[in-house]
Write an enzyme that holds these catalytic residues in place. Structure first.
Site: not given
Ligand code: NAD
Length: 361
Positions: A189, A221, A245, A249
């Site tokens: 980011k 993002d 993380d 997922d």
């Protein structure tokens, strides 16, 4: 090849038993494989009053690679935090310095219908997420609660990455990309965070040592969006603990069932802990219903990353595909009218396919 086996709790012993059959099969073929069994998690608490007892610490230190089933279960939920099964996992990661978490998301053609995305978006998907596991805002100090300048209570954490931490995880990413499609996407980011700006500089610097790998950068993002828009654009993604993380997922859902997802956590010398991404599934434990393929595929990762045995890794992955192509399905990956088989029968199917692949050699 010195391997520690930690079955753990719930479905752990059932699924690990099937993976051990695969190891024993290779041993019967003449591979030098040494297996030592130990306790971790609730099983270790039951046996020795400690989720990561000294006996397991010694076993883990002495091994070149570790295969773990899963830990945890409702009967341990009321124990004090210090002796809960999860402390076993955190303890072993810390003790062994396992800073690199690798999660492949591979969609086998036979399971395309199990994904929540359209076949034209996900079929052929084969991506690897490399997540930094021991740094970032999860471990940064200071953290806590305080009163701010206006006298209002606030919670706060600290995001930081040391140069050495970025370099070593970047190298894992580059090395993995070098062995695969030679494309590495570093996710950060950097438009907002100083830590990310520094991350981007260091990853770019590491790229000089890997001219054969094409490096790109992407904001997190956008990466979250691209993973569901066009996941096949990625080969290897490398990212920090927090972003990894969440993205790993998200990526795991692309391939359908959690029962198919292996993982590796590596130290600086490629010593690793290999485990399925799922938990101990107490709801189906002891019923011969669990899918052992994530655990068996974790072995393929072990051979690839800890032992540099691409041949054995490829044979395991090939055998899993053969079993799936033959229509073998545990309940979690069966659709509608498909015949459902149990944990052991799925192990049988993989072993039968392995035998055939050995005959073909
Ligand atoms: P879980 O992953 O164990 O189960 C979630 C759902 O997926 C359940 O319905 C389960 O039956 C199913 N499932 C999981 N693995 C499967 C497999 N191989 N085949 C077929 N179905 C499978 O997650 P949970 O229910 O949230 O957690 C149960 C326990 O596992 C808890 O104690 C939790 O702390 C622990 N846990 C451990 C790990 C680990 O050991 N690394 C990871 C996650 C959760």
């Amino acid at each position: 090849m010195k391997i520690a086996i930690l079955p753990g709790d719930g479905i752990g012993p059932e699924i690990v038993t099937q993976a051990v059959r695969v190891l024993e099969f290779f041993r019967a073929e003449g591979e030098k494989i040494e297996l030592d069994c130990g306790h971790l998690g609730g099983a270790a608490y039951d046996a020795e009053g400690d989720p990561f007892p000294e006996s397991t610490q010694r076993l883990a230190q002495a091994a070149e690679a570790i295969l773990l089933g899963a830990v945890g279960g409702p009967r341990y939920d009321t124990l004090p935090r210090a002796v809960r099964p999860e402390q076993g996992i955190l303890g072993i990661r810390k003790a062994l310095g396992l800073f690199a978490n690798l999660r492949p998301a591979i969609l086998y053609p036979e399971l395309v219908a199990s994904s929540t995305l359209k076949p034209e978006v996900v079929s052929g998907l084969d991506l690897l997420i490399v997540r930094e596991l021991t740094g970032d805002i999860y471990f940064g100090q200071p953290r806590g609660r305080r009163d701010n300048a206006a006298g209002e209570a606030e919670g706060f954490d600290t995001m930081h990455y040391a140069e050495s931490e970025i370099r070593r995880i970047a190298r894992v990413g580059f090395e993995a990309a070098r062995r695969r499609g030679r494309r590495l996407c570093s996710v950060d980011k950097a438009n907002v965070l100083e830590t990310s700006l520094f991350w981007r500089e260091i990853v770019s610097d590491e790229a000089k040592a890997y001219p054969e790998v094409t490096l790109s950068h992407m904001y997190v993002d956008n990466a979250a969006m691209q993973l569901v828009r066009n996941p096949r654009q990625f080969d290897v993604i490398v990212t920090g603990n927090l972003f990894g993380d969440i993205l790993s997922d998200e990526a795991s859902m692309l391939v359908g069932s959690i029962g198919m997802l292996p993982s590796a956590s590596l130290d600086a010398n490629n010593k690793g802990l290999y485990e399925p991404c799922h938990g101990s599934a107490p709801d189906i434990a002891g019923r011969d219903q669990a899918n052992p393929l994530a655990t068996i595929l974790s072995l393929a990762m072990m051979f690839r990353f800890s032992f540099d045995r691409q041949d054995l890794a490829a044979r395991i992955e090939g055998a899993v595909r053969t079993a799936l192509a033959a229509g073998r399905r545990t309940a979690d990956i069966a659709l509608g009218a498909e015949q459902v088989i149990g944990t052991r029968a799925m192990g049988d199917a993989v072993l039968a396919a392995l035998k055939t692949s050995g005959d073909a050699d």
